[in-house]
Design a protein around this motif. Structure first.
Motif, PDB file in Angstrom:
ATOM      1  N   ALA A 307      -8.128 -41.256 -27.427  1.00  0.00           N
ATOM      2  CA  ALA A 307      -7.169 -41.958 -27.736  1.00  0.00           C
ATOM      3  C   ALA A 307      -5.771 -40.981 -28.118  1.00  0.00           C
ATOM      4  N   VAL A 308      -4.702 -41.456 -28.024  1.00  0.00           N
ATOM      5  CA  VAL A 308      -3.529 -40.743 -28.233  1.00  0.00           C
ATOM      6  C   VAL A 308      -3.319 -41.290 -29.842  1.00  0.00           C
ATOM      7  N   GLY A 309      -3.119 -40.191 -30.646  1.00  0.00           N
ATOM      8  CA  GLY A 309      -2.764 -40.686 -32.133  1.00  0.00           C
ATOM      9  C   GLY A 309      -3.782 -40.049 -33.141  1.00  0.00           C
ATOM     10  N   PRO A 310      -3.876 -40.565 -34.288  1.00  0.00           N
ATOM     11  CA  PRO A 310      -4.399 -39.890 -35.368  1.00  0.00           C
ATOM     12  C   PRO A 310      -6.242 -40.130 -34.975  1.00  0.00           C
ATOM     13  N   GLU A 311      -6.506 -40.907 -34.392  1.00  0.00           N
ATOM     14  CA  GLU A 311      -8.053 -41.141 -34.146  1.00  0.00           C
ATOM     15  C   GLU A 311      -8.458 -41.001 -32.669  1.00  0.00           C
TER      16      GLU A 311
END
Length: 403
Positions: A307-311
């Protein structure tokens, strides 16, 4: 040359000392043979140690039986192999042999006392050496020189050795990946002999081919060696797709360096569609687990990504949590290796699959009585739990229900 390394000395267990004593008493010669010699000369401790002797199987049986030694597994006897068990250790000892008739798969043998004749029937020079129990090396075909120079050559004429057992084509590639330093250091005559005899692999059982192919896939120079399997017309006879994706193989072999992939993870890079996995299975009789892994990777390698992002790991975790299948965790780990996601792989290895904290019993205590309602409520709570990143505890989830 006389070898006296710590690895060599470590072989002399009470069992081997007893065996050596028995052979010495009868004046039968006994030497370490083949792969164990190669490993010892490379400074490695051999996993298996095979022995060769001038004694015939009948002479060995008589000698061991008279000494009260237990013999096990008499299947190898017609090929000249006796297995004796002493001091909780098995010793596989084979009479020196000459191949009388070969059909490309099996050989009819005749016993001999000529060490050079036995060495002559072995596949590669690095596997054709013997080592006396005094550490003396017996090397008739310059195997030690080849080992030091990291050269892989057939004993004598390549085509003759291959025609004795066509599986030797794959053994050549396997040992090349294990010993050779450079990817493209083959003798042209060897490659010609392989190409001329590739069709002989059609008559070799799938199980024997798969054992060798798996070792090739986990060795060095994989990309180069698999390309050669195609260039030399070997691929079509060992279950590989005719139009295997060599570009994807190149990409994946870079991704998986140092990640210890399963052989099937590497091989799947050649496959474009699920039928490629099925066809491989028809030819090689791979295990159910290996087939399922291949099908899983073909299906999910493009759609299931970070996933794109913090997770970034979240899609993989969700997949594991939603899955009803066994071994999903291990399949996802192989997918991460395939994709070259080393950091996410480490993160997943440290992640413990959480247990859903609410049960039907908890809902009954809250007055939800019908089975259908319980099922629906549990599903809703599971969705809430998933949205929270699997962090909500029982009280928080049940409070959602009260609302």
């Amino acid at each position: 040359m006389r070898l006296q390394t710590p690895q060599f000395q470590a072989l002399f267990t009470p069992g081997l000392r007893s065996v050596a004593e028995l052979f010495e008493k009868k004046n039968y010669e006994l030497r370490i043979a083949g792969g164990a010699v190669r490993d010892l000369l490379s400074g490695m401790t051999p996993q298996d140690v095979d022995f060769a002797t001038t004694a015939t199987p009948a002479e060995m049986k008589e000698m061991f039986t008279s000494a009260g030694v237990r013999l096990i597994n008499n299947k190898g006897e017609k090929h000249g192999t006796i297995t004796a068990r002493l001091h909780e250790q098995n010793f596989e000892i084979t009479t020196l042999r000459i191949d009388v008739v070969t059909d490309g798969r099996h050989a009819e043998v005749e016993f001999t006392t000529d060490w050079e004749k036995d060495a002559e029937r072995r596949d590669l020079t690095v596997n054709s050496m013997f080592l006396g129990l005094d550490g003396m090396l017996y090397d008739f075909f310059n195997g030690y020189e080849d080992l030091k120079n990291k050269k892989i050559r057939f004993v004598g004429k390549a085509s003759a050795r291959i025609q004795e057992d066509y599986l030797r084509i794959l053994r050549y590639f396997r040992f090349y990946g294990r010993i050779a330093e450079k990817p493209d250091d083959h003798e042209p005559t060897t490659l010609e002999a392989i190409k001329e005899n590739a069709k002989g692999l059609a008559g070799i059982s799938g199980e024997r081919i798969w054992v060798e192919l798996k070792k090739i896939l986990l060795g060095n120079h994989v990309n180069h060696l698999v390309r050669l399997l195609y260039e030399l017309d070997v691929a079509q006879y060992i279950g590989l797709p005719l139009n295997g994706s060599l570009e994807e193989l190149e990409r994946v072999t870079k991704n998986i360096q140092n990640l210890c992939p399963k052989p099937m993870t590497v091989l799947t890079s050649l496959f474009k569609v699920k039928d490629d996995v099925t066809n491989l299975d028809l030819r090689l009789k791979i295990s159910k687990e290996e087939k399922n892994l291949g099908l899983f990777l073909v299906k999910h390698r493009q759609e299931l990504t970070k996933a794109v992002g913090p997770e970034p790991l979240r899609p993989y975790q969700d997949f594991i949590m939603d899955s009803r299948e066994a071994n999903t965790n291990s399949k996802i780990m192989e997918l991460l290796k395939y994709q070259g996601e080393e950091h996410l792989l480490k993160e997943l290895q440290e992640w413990t699959v959480p247990s859903f904290p609410v049960s039907g019993h908890d809902l009954r205590k809250m007055g939800v009585s019908s089975g259908k309602e319980i099922g629906t409520a549990l599903q809703q709570l599971r969705e809430e739990w998933k949205k929270s990143g699997y962090h909500m505890d029982k009280e928080e989830l049940l409070s959602c229900l009260k609302k």
